[in-house]
Design a protein around this motif. Structure first.
Motif, mmCIF file in Angstrom:
data_model
loop_
_atom_site.group_PDB
_atom_site.id
_atom_site.type_symbol
_atom_site.label_atom_id
_atom_site.label_comp_id
_atom_site.label_asym_id
_atom_site.label_seq_id
_atom_site.Cartn_x
_atom_site.Cartn_y
_atom_site.Cartn_z
ATOM 1 N N ASN A 35 -7.983 6.927 4.208
ATOM 2 C CA ASN A 35 -6.992 7.113 5.278
ATOM 3 C C ASN A 35 -6.015 5.954 5.400
ATOM 4 O O ASN A 35 -4.968 6.079 6.033
ATOM 5 C CB ASN A 35 -7.698 7.348 6.612
ATOM 6 C CG ASN A 35 -8.343 8.723 6.663
ATOM 7 O OD1 ASN A 35 -7.798 9.692 6.145
ATOM 8 N ND2 ASN A 35 -9.517 8.801 7.264
ATOM 9 N N ALA A 36 -6.336 4.806 4.758
ATOM 10 C CA ALA A 36 -5.421 3.662 4.773
ATOM 11 C C ALA A 36 -4.148 3.960 3.979
ATOM 12 O O ALA A 36 -3.195 3.176 4.031
ATOM 13 C CB ALA A 36 -6.118 2.417 4.220
ATOM 14 N N MET A 37 -4.116 5.087 3.273
ATOM 15 C CA MET A 37 -2.897 5.448 2.532
ATOM 16 C C MET A 37 -1.694 5.559 3.470
ATOM 17 O O MET A 37 -0.560 5.311 3.064
ATOM 18 C CB MET A 37 -3.083 6.755 1.762
ATOM 19 C CG MET A 37 -3.281 7.982 2.629
ATOM 20 S SD MET A 37 -3.447 9.515 1.688
ATOM 21 C CE MET A 37 -1.757 10.093 1.725
ATOM 22 N N TRP A 38 -1.957 5.911 4.754
ATOM 23 C CA TRP A 38 -0.853 6.045 5.713
ATOM 24 C C TRP A 38 -0.208 4.700 6.028
ATOM 25 O O TRP A 38 0.915 4.651 6.538
ATOM 26 C CB TRP A 38 -1.343 6.694 7.005
ATOM 27 C CG TRP A 38 -1.688 8.136 6.855
ATOM 28 C CD1 TRP A 38 -2.918 8.708 6.992
ATOM 29 C CD2 TRP A 38 -0.793 9.204 6.550
ATOM 30 N NE1 TRP A 38 -2.843 10.067 6.790
ATOM 31 C CE2 TRP A 38 -1.546 10.403 6.513
ATOM 32 C CE3 TRP A 38 0.587 9.277 6.295
ATOM 33 C CZ2 TRP A 38 -0.979 11.644 6.237
ATOM 34 C CZ3 TRP A 38 1.150 10.518 6.023
ATOM 35 C CH2 TRP A 38 0.376 11.679 5.999
ATOM 36 N N ASP A 39 -0.894 3.611 5.741
ATOM 37 C CA ASP A 39 -0.338 2.284 6.004
ATOM 38 C C ASP A 39 0.593 1.817 4.899
ATOM 39 O O ASP A 39 1.220 0.761 5.016
ATOM 40 C CB ASP A 39 -1.474 1.252 6.167
ATOM 41 C CG ASP A 39 -2.408 1.595 7.316
ATOM 42 O OD1 ASP A 39 -1.933 2.225 8.290
ATOM 43 O OD2 ASP A 39 -3.599 1.255 7.233
ATOM 44 N N LEU A 40 0.677 2.572 3.813
ATOM 45 C CA LEU A 40 1.489 2.174 2.661
ATOM 46 C C LEU A 40 2.953 2.542 2.887
ATOM 47 O O LEU A 40 3.258 3.600 3.428
ATOM 48 C CB LEU A 40 0.974 2.858 1.395
ATOM 49 C CG LEU A 40 -0.497 2.625 1.052
ATOM 50 C CD1 LEU A 40 -0.919 3.506 -0.125
ATOM 51 C CD2 LEU A 40 -0.751 1.154 0.740
#
Length: 195
Positions: A35-40
């Motif tokens: 879910n950290a992909m949204w921080d990219l």
């Protein structure tokens, strides 16, 4: 005998992912970052509607219409979308072709990569390569340099794997097959490395 393969990742929507490489980008990003992909900060997230991305993520998380793939062609598709080269295609192999056409003339650096060894077949994890590509995109590295580095990485990885397998199975001949080897940069680089 199948001696090695790329990591398996979900192919959201099956054949629909071939026409929409951004779907494979979502799959590789989620596989790598969760879910950290949204921080990219990626151009894809500025172009593709967040609602569409969320639908694809739900398909992946719930394993709905998401056959697994270890295809190098799908990996090229995903990377092409991550770097912002191609999100939708109108002909087969378009994303990979556009990524190949972007290759910078010079550069020999490679992304970190590895192989999970032990029992056969060897599994080739892709997360380190995806992490390297994403880091370059976020640092403003040109698509040409990223493409060159990606191709160099795959050539080094596959040639090294062939060399390792030759020692184990005592076969000196290599056949390069599949649509991905219509990529002249990959084909010539592999040929040179193997020779």
């Amino acid at each position: 005998s199948r001696l090695a393969h790329l990591d398996y990742v979900p192919m959201p929507g099956g054949a629909a992912a071939v026409k929409a490489p951004w779907r494979m980008a979502v799959s590789y990003l989620y596989h790598t970052f969760g879910n950290a992909m949204w921080d990219l900060s990626l151009p894809m997230f500025d172009t593709i509607d967040r609602g569409k991305v969320e639908v694809i993520l739900e398909m992946i998380k719930k394993d709905v219409n998401c056959p697994f793939t270890s295809s190098l062609g799908r990996f090229f598709d995903g990377i092409a979308a991550i770097v912002g080269v191609c999100y939708e295609t109108t002909y087969e192999g378009q994303a990979a072709v556009e990524l190949e056409m972007a290759i910078a003339e010079e550069g020999s650096a490679v992304y970190p990569y590895g192989r999970q060894e032990g029992k056969e077949p060897y599994r080739i994890p892709l997360a380190k390569i995806v992490e390297g590509v994403v880091a370059d995109v976020q640092q403003g590295v040109s698509v040409g340099c990223i493409s060159r580095r990606l191709h160099s990485t795959l050539i080094q990885l596959f040639a090294g794997l062939c060399d390792q397998l030759r020692s184990a199975i005592h076969i000196d001949d290599v056949v390069l097959s599949g649509g991905v080897f219509q990529n002249a940069g990959l084909l010539s680089g592999m040929t040179d490395a193997l020779e």
